[in-house]
Design a protein around this motif. Sequence first.
Motif, PDB file in Angstrom:
ATOM      1  N   VAL A 116       0.836  -1.205   0.000  1.00  0.00           N
ATOM      2  CA  VAL A 116       0.000   0.000   0.000  1.00  0.00           C
ATOM      3  C   VAL A 116       0.869   1.252   0.000  1.00  0.00           C
TER       4      VAL A 116
ATOM      5  N   MET B 196      -4.777   4.519   3.139  1.00  0.00           N
ATOM      6  CA  MET B 196      -3.445   4.164   3.620  1.00  0.00           C
ATOM      7  C   MET B 196      -3.347   4.283   5.139  1.00  0.00           C
TER       8      MET B 196
ATOM      9  N   SER C  18      -5.416   1.598   6.831  1.00  0.00           N
ATOM     10  CA  SER C  18      -4.764   0.290   6.733  1.00  0.00           C
ATOM     11  C   SER C  18      -3.616   0.180   7.728  1.00  0.00           C
TER      12      SER C  18
END
Length: 598
Positions: A389, A556, A559
């Motif tokens: 990511v 992002m 996560s």
Amino acid sequence: MRKEPSAGRRRLLAAIAALAIASLAIGARSDASDHRYKDGETVPLYANKVGPFHNPSETYRFFDLPFCSPDNVKDKPEALGEVLNGDRLVSAPYKLNFKEEHDSKVVCSKKLSKEEVAMFRAAVKKDYYFQMYYDDLPIWGFIGKVDKEGKGDPSEYKYFLYKHIQFDILYNKDRVIEISARMDPHSVVDLTEDKDVDVEFMYTVKWKETETPFEKRMDKYSHSSSLPHHLEIHWFSIINSCVTVLLLTGFLATILMRVLKNDFVKYAQDEEAADDQEETGWKYIHGDVFRYPKHKSLFAAALGSGTQLFTLTVFIFMLALVGVFYPYNRGALFTALVVIYALTSGIAGYTATSFYCQLEGPNWVRNLLLTGCLFCGPLFLTFCFLNTVAIAYNSTAALPFGTIVVIFLIWTLVTAPLLVLGGIAGKNSKAEFQAPCRTTKYPREIPPLPWYRSTVPQMAMAGFLPFSAIYIELYYIFASVWGHRIYTIYSILFIVFIILLIVTAFITVALTYFQLAAEDHEWWWRSFLCGGSTGLFIYGYCLYYYYARSDMSGFMQTSFFFGYMACICYGFFLMLGMVGFRASLLFVRHIYKSIKCE
């Protein structure tokens, strides 16, 4: 025969402490410089990163935005912990020589294209900040501001880029003591419209003498966490935790011990009575209580991993209490975590294999492999996803290939060999499981129990009390790890950690007794799960913190927050599960030694 392994473990722990402190001492030295400068001498200034203020994990290189860049941009060599922290230091375009003042000095004049204007405008919208380091002192500043004119309609907002920075620097004789950066609110460039813009980036430097000694120049960064208001909340947290511990201690002393005393008297009378009198309660299952648990290899591996993480936590606290993790000692904590985890893998191997052999496990090699992968496996999979990511976002949170190779080599050359050596030592320890009662050939049937005595309700009860003892302190830890607060009161945090261990041990012992009194002899896994259930409550707090107490957003950052917090809470689950089981094992051995079992 048992004295030699314990002495060996003491020597191993001493060696680990020495190696960890030595490695951190090496990593803590930022430059070869002694931080002394002559008039006009160049003082190192590095631009680090930029990113949304509310998304601490979403950081980018400083020159990913079209700032004025020097002719030769040089990357500063960084230690492992700095890279893991997302730092990417490069030479900055400003020249702040020692005691040289400048007034509105032009860095460069450039014409921003429509694309560059759009980049800056998007950054200002997301409240981007920048970070630099001047003589290892951190500098922050916002790159622009939003003028919210109109009646709250975002389409009427205006976006401005700061083009003038004023550096105020304090010095004491030949050393830099303090630096701050102020953005001139009147020297801005309008970025609202998509059009080419001419901008002239400037900076001003002011020097002022101070009597603050060099040794105390970092004190201001830790001052905020030591304010009376914050200290009052910290002490309230400790008092709250202490009350919980006292209540549990009183509960065990007055209720549990009295019940046990009555049990001992009753069982002594039963022995003097007729032999055919039927036994009831926890004595009734004395032939099953030490029956080895199911999935003994997984159980031993969880115990070994939990012991390693507990040792890691203790060493981190030792280093914190001696002052290794002072504010903005870049990457010291991450370096410590990697180094100490690698060096303590032998403890995991020894504990898991030794206990597995005590449980008469047939394949200790497979158990050793399971121990090595039990925590590292989920952590590695999480890292692979999150690093992908970060690469997709072109963020500095993405680890370079060279750093990944270094971590792999540490795992291959240090972690794995020590794990194997610990496993061999555990296999050769020849320790036997100490059970005061003989185990019968066939297990007794567990009587039907009400729903609240099943595993999940017991875990909920066991996890809530330890969590309630630490939840106030959790906010400050989260605000430090996932925000821009600085946490420095490690002594209070260590006290809270000790209280957490005590509460976890007490509540697990109490629930184990009630389980045995209900003639349920499958307490091994239950005690581990109840002890570790606090980790699940901490992860539940993550949901509350993310949506109610923070302004984090974006795929992002989301996560990274939930991914790495899942790994941390899983580590707490293993560590506290080990504590709960060990406490329950001591308790169960004690009560069954105190009665006469046929």
